[in-house]
Design a protein around this motif. Structure first.
Motif, PDB file in Angstrom:
ATOM      1  N   ILE A   1      -3.089  -2.999   0.592  1.00 24.36           N
ATOM      2  CA  ILE A   1      -3.165  -1.656   0.016  1.00 24.36           C
ATOM      3  C   ILE A   1      -4.586  -1.374  -0.456  1.00 24.36           C
ATOM      4  CG2 ILE A   1      -2.427  -0.238  -1.949  1.00 24.36           C
ATOM      5  CD1 ILE A   1       0.357  -1.592  -1.631  1.00 24.36           C
ATOM      6  N   LYS A   2      -5.163  -2.343  -1.175  1.00 25.88           N
ATOM      7  CA  LYS A   2      -6.508  -2.132  -1.723  1.00 25.88           C
ATOM      8  C   LYS A   2      -7.562  -2.044  -0.636  1.00 25.88           C
ATOM      9  CE  LYS A   2      -5.870  -3.886  -6.364  1.00 25.88           C
ATOM     10  NZ  LYS A   2      -6.149  -4.982  -7.311  1.00 25.88           N
ATOM     11  N   ALA A   3      -7.242  -2.528   0.558  1.00 20.21           N
ATOM     12  CA  ALA A   3      -8.182  -2.425   1.676  1.00 20.21           C
ATOM     13  C   ALA A   3      -7.907  -1.173   2.499  1.00 20.21           C
ATOM     14  CB  ALA A   3      -8.099  -3.666   2.554  1.00 20.21           C
ATOM     15  N   GLY A   4      -6.887  -0.413   2.113  1.00 22.17           N
ATOM     16  CA  GLY A   4      -6.569   0.823   2.827  1.00 22.17           C
ATOM     17  C   GLY A   4      -5.970   0.584   4.206  1.00 22.17           C
TER      18      GLY A   4
ATOM     19  N   ARG B   1      -7.137   5.805   0.568  1.00 15.25           N
ATOM     20  CA  ARG B   1      -6.099   4.784   0.378  1.00 15.25           C
ATOM     21  C   ARG B   1      -6.616   3.654  -0.508  1.00 15.25           C
ATOM     22  NH1 ARG B   1      -5.136   4.907   6.721  1.00 15.25           N
ATOM     23  NH2 ARG B   1      -3.969   6.864   6.839  1.00 15.25           N
TER      24      ARG B   1
ATOM     25  N   ARG C   1       3.654   9.852   4.417  1.00 13.90           N
ATOM     26  CA  ARG C   1       2.733   9.252   3.448  1.00 13.90           C
ATOM     27  C   ARG C   1       2.152  10.324   2.540  1.00 13.90           C
ATOM     28  NH1 ARG C   1       0.598   4.478   3.531  1.00 13.90           N
ATOM     29  NH2 ARG C   1      -1.327   5.369   2.761  1.00 13.90           N
TER      30      ARG C   1
ATOM     31  N   LEU D   1      -2.610  -0.797   4.820  1.00 18.42           N
ATOM     32  CA  LEU D   1      -1.144  -0.712   4.921  1.00 18.42           C
ATOM     33  C   LEU D   1      -0.650   0.741   4.971  1.00 18.42           C
ATOM     34  CD1 LEU D   1       1.578  -2.209   4.875  1.00 18.42           C
ATOM     35  CD2 LEU D   1       1.467  -2.177   2.397  1.00 18.42           C
ATOM     36  N   LEU D   2       0.103   1.076   6.012  1.00 17.44           N
ATOM     37  CA  LEU D   2       0.688   2.416   6.102  1.00 17.44           C
ATOM     38  C   LEU D   2       2.165   2.392   5.732  1.00 17.44           C
ATOM     39  CD1 LEU D   2      -0.855   3.967   9.349  1.00 17.44           C
ATOM     40  CD2 LEU D   2      -1.698   4.047   7.011  1.00 17.44           C
ATOM     41  N   SER D   3       2.889   1.387   6.200  1.00 18.40           N
ATOM     42  CA  SER D   3       4.291   1.255   5.814  1.00 18.40           C
ATOM     43  C   SER D   3       4.798  -0.115   6.224  1.00 18.40           C
ATOM     44  CB  SER D   3       5.134   2.353   6.466  1.00 18.40           C
ATOM     45  OG  SER D   3       5.343   2.075   7.824  1.00 18.40           O
TER      46      SER D   3
ATOM     47  N   GLU E   1      -0.595  -6.252  -1.778  1.00 12.75           N
ATOM     48  CA  GLU E   1      -1.538  -5.614  -2.695  1.00 12.75           C
ATOM     49  C   GLU E   1      -2.938  -5.575  -2.072  1.00 12.75           C
ATOM     50  OE1 GLU E   1      -0.422  -4.891  -5.943  1.00 12.75           O
ATOM     51  OE2 GLU E   1      -2.332  -4.095  -6.636  1.00 12.75           O
ATOM     52  N   GLU E   2      -3.305  -6.707  -1.450  1.00 15.12           N
ATOM     53  CA  GLU E   2      -4.617  -6.778  -0.790  1.00 15.12           C
ATOM     54  C   GLU E   2      -4.711  -5.765   0.348  1.00 15.12           C
ATOM     55  OE1 GLU E   2      -7.232 -10.099   0.662  1.00 15.12           O
ATOM     56  OE2 GLU E   2      -5.560 -11.235  -0.198  1.00 15.12           O
TER      57      GLU E   2
ATOM     58  N   VAL F   1       3.326  -1.440   9.412  1.00 10.23           N
ATOM     59  CA  VAL F   1       2.456  -0.603  10.238  1.00 10.23           C
ATOM     60  C   VAL F   1       1.096  -0.582   9.546  1.00 10.23           C
ATOM     61  CG1 VAL F   1       2.041   1.680  11.214  1.00 10.23           C
ATOM     62  CG2 VAL F   1       4.387   0.821  11.021  1.00 10.23           C
TER      63      VAL F   1
END
Lengths: 140, 420
Positions: free
Chosen positions: A35-38, B226, B280, A40-42, A32-33, A81
């Protein structure tokens, strides 16, 4: 820059031992962290090597080897990634990751090659052939 | 660990923590400029202490605590100054405690919400789009004024001044710094999305590979997109914009030729498109549609980009779907550019006559009388219909109207090719 972050296998992960609920939750919070930091791609988890195969190459010969594979610590149990500014940022994020395994474990960070890195090794003809092959790969 | 390593580590930590730290501090001191200074102070303290003491186990908490202490010191000092001539020596502790408790409470709130609040503040509609962009890159992206100036091909002084003015404007407005709710939220959100897309386009429009700072703007905008998607997972247009940016960025490596000239979409080597970004982008689009946002302007533009992304070869392009999407887009985002693209899509999907009929409507618009791309499109449609003599005239007309040297040469080339 884009990096692949490998969670290395342990005896437990190779034995198919599932993480505890607590670890699942902690890992969920970490993702979650990211993602919120932008960042995580996959990413995904991999089944134990007992369900994998290897193909050994020696000249023209191809030998298929069934899992499991012996060198546990060198195997991969999962990956992400990430898009980060530099490898130092990736290291800082990895330090924040909960220990993904019960015992001691390792996470490895590897930057992606970009076309520019290949230099003279890839001739325009090889690049073109590579491109044609990728053209046949569907987007999903 | 060497001194340089430690320094790099501290910078990386700061890059991760900075925006969230500023967001927390803004909530606490109610002043964007002061919050940024406090964060910077904490960073400088870390730079001087950590090489000696080692990096703390929870560096984020350390930075927050340090900045908080400094904020409380400032609060006390201000109170002291304010009361210098009043009853000196009166016990201030009670009131101080109340102020400090408020600070503690503000610091303990949900971090995600605070960062979203900071993004909404930096992109407040009372600021000009230019100011929103600069402030967002500074506060959320963590770019220096010098980096922003280089990306925008302007002077550092200009950007610095723009940021200072923006902070003043925000200060005077007496804002709440909260995430807006209800109807206000949608209006404020479009102001945020507009700023992010402006950043993306500034990078995307750059055609020269020599200036690496500008493509970096695309990466920064994608990261902002994102982050927004992570913080506002129920907003369809956030995912629409994210999808649009991911898919457009997937073509970055393919859209510039070895000579530095831009390559049009139909002629790009599609094997060079970034498959991970396309995946994505497509999944963000699915999310936007699942949230009921298929008709949003960003989602529709993303759906158009997705049509091209799904086609491995130009011939596989689904022009009927593209034509339908342009029909929908002109309803929510009417503009001559959309109408022109719509005519092209209809020409490709239903034949030159369909395209020509739509062009006629556009040609009646007086504002477009001198718009070179209109006769250029007409020439292209006529050529497809087999009327090469008429097409030639249209390309020549377009060339005469064009104010761009490269474009004129291209159009004259097309005219010449017609006479064969």
């Amino acid at each position: 820059m884009r990096v692949m972050v490998f969670v290395k296998a342990t005896e437990d992960s190779e034995a198919g031992v599932m993480p505890t609920t607590e670890l699942f939750e902690a890992m969920g919070r970490f993702n979650e962290e990211l993602i919120k930091a932008g960042v995580l791609l996959s990413g995904d988890g991999l089944k134990p090597s007992s369900q994998g195969k290897r193909v050994a190459f020696d000249g023209p010969s191809r030998t298929v080897i069934d899992g499991p594979f012996a060198e546990t610590r060198e195997l991969v149990a999962g990956y992400w990634v990430w898009e980060v500014k530099d490898i130092a940022e990736a290291v800082e994020w990895v330090k924040r990751c909960p220990n993904p395994m019960f015992g001691p474990s390792e996470i490895e960070i590897r930057p992606f090659y970009e076309m520019a890195d290949f230099g003279d090794v890839v001739t325009p003809e090889i690049a073109e052939q590579f491109d044609r092959l990728r053209e046949k790969t569907p987007a999903r | 660990m060497t001194a340089t390593d430690t320094h790099r580590t501290i910078e990386a930590i700061f890059r991760i923590e900075r925006a969230r730290l500023i967001a927390r501090l803004v909530r606490m001191v109610r002043d964007v400029g002061l919050a940024e200074e406090l964060a910077q102070d904490a960073f400088l303290t870390a730079l001087s202490e950590w090489p000696r003491t080692g990096v703390p186990a929870n560096p984020g908490a350390w930075l927050t605590a340090t900045a908080k202490r400094r904020a409380i010191d400032l609060l006390r000092r201000d109170r002291m100054l304010a009361r210098k001539h009043a009853e000196i020596g009166r016990d201030l502790s009670e009131e101080d405690d109340a102020g400090i408790a408020a600070i503690e409470a503000a610091m303990d709130d949900d971090v995600g919400d605070e960062l979203l609040g900071l993004i909404f503040t930096a992109c407040h509609p009372i600021l000009s789009p230019d100011a929103r962009v600069a402030l967002t890159l500074r506060l959320i992206g963590g770019l220096t004024t010098d980096e922003i100036a280089r990306a925008y091909l302007t002077s550092e002084a200009t950007i610095a001044q723009r940021i200072v003015r923006a902070k003043k404007t925000l200060g005077k407005a007496g804002l709440s710094f909260e995430v807006p709710r209800g109807r206000e939220r949608q209006e404020r959100l479009s102001s945020v999305l507009e700023a992010v897309y402006l950043i993306f386009n500034e990078g995307y429009a750059a055609t020269s590979g020599a200036n690496l700072t500008r493509p970096a703007l695309c990466a920064e905008a994608q990261r902002l997109g994102r982050i927004l998607a992570g913080l506002a997972p129920d907003e369809p247009e956030v995912f629409g914009l994210l999808s649009l940016m991911e898919i457009q960025a997937s073509r970055l490596a393919a859209r510039i030729g070895p000579d530095g000239m831009p390559i049009p979409l139909t002629e790009q080597n599609r094997a060079r498109w970034d498959r991970l970004l396309i995946r994505r982008g497509l999944s963000a689009l699915e999310r936007a549609e699942a949230l009921g946002g298929a008709d949003g302007p960003y989602a529709l533009q993303a759906a158009l980009a997705a049509c091209h992304a799904r086609a491995n070869r130009v011939e596989a392009t689904d022009w009927r779907r593209i034509a339908g999407l342009y029909d929908a887009l002109r309803r929510v985002m009417p503009s001559p550019v959309v109408d022109l693209n719509r005519a092209v899509a209809h020409c490709m999907a239903f034949g030159p006559d369909a395209g020509l009929a739509l062009l006629e409507e556009l040609e009646r618009n007086d504002d477009l009388r001198n718009y070179a791309l209109l006769p250029a499109a007409r020439g292209d449609f006529l050529l497809r219909a087999g009327c090469s003599a008429e097409a030639k005239l249209q390309f020549e007309r377009a060339a005469a109207l064009s104010r761009n040297e490269q474009e004129r040469a291209f159009l004259l080339g097309r005219a010449k090719a017609c006479s064969v």
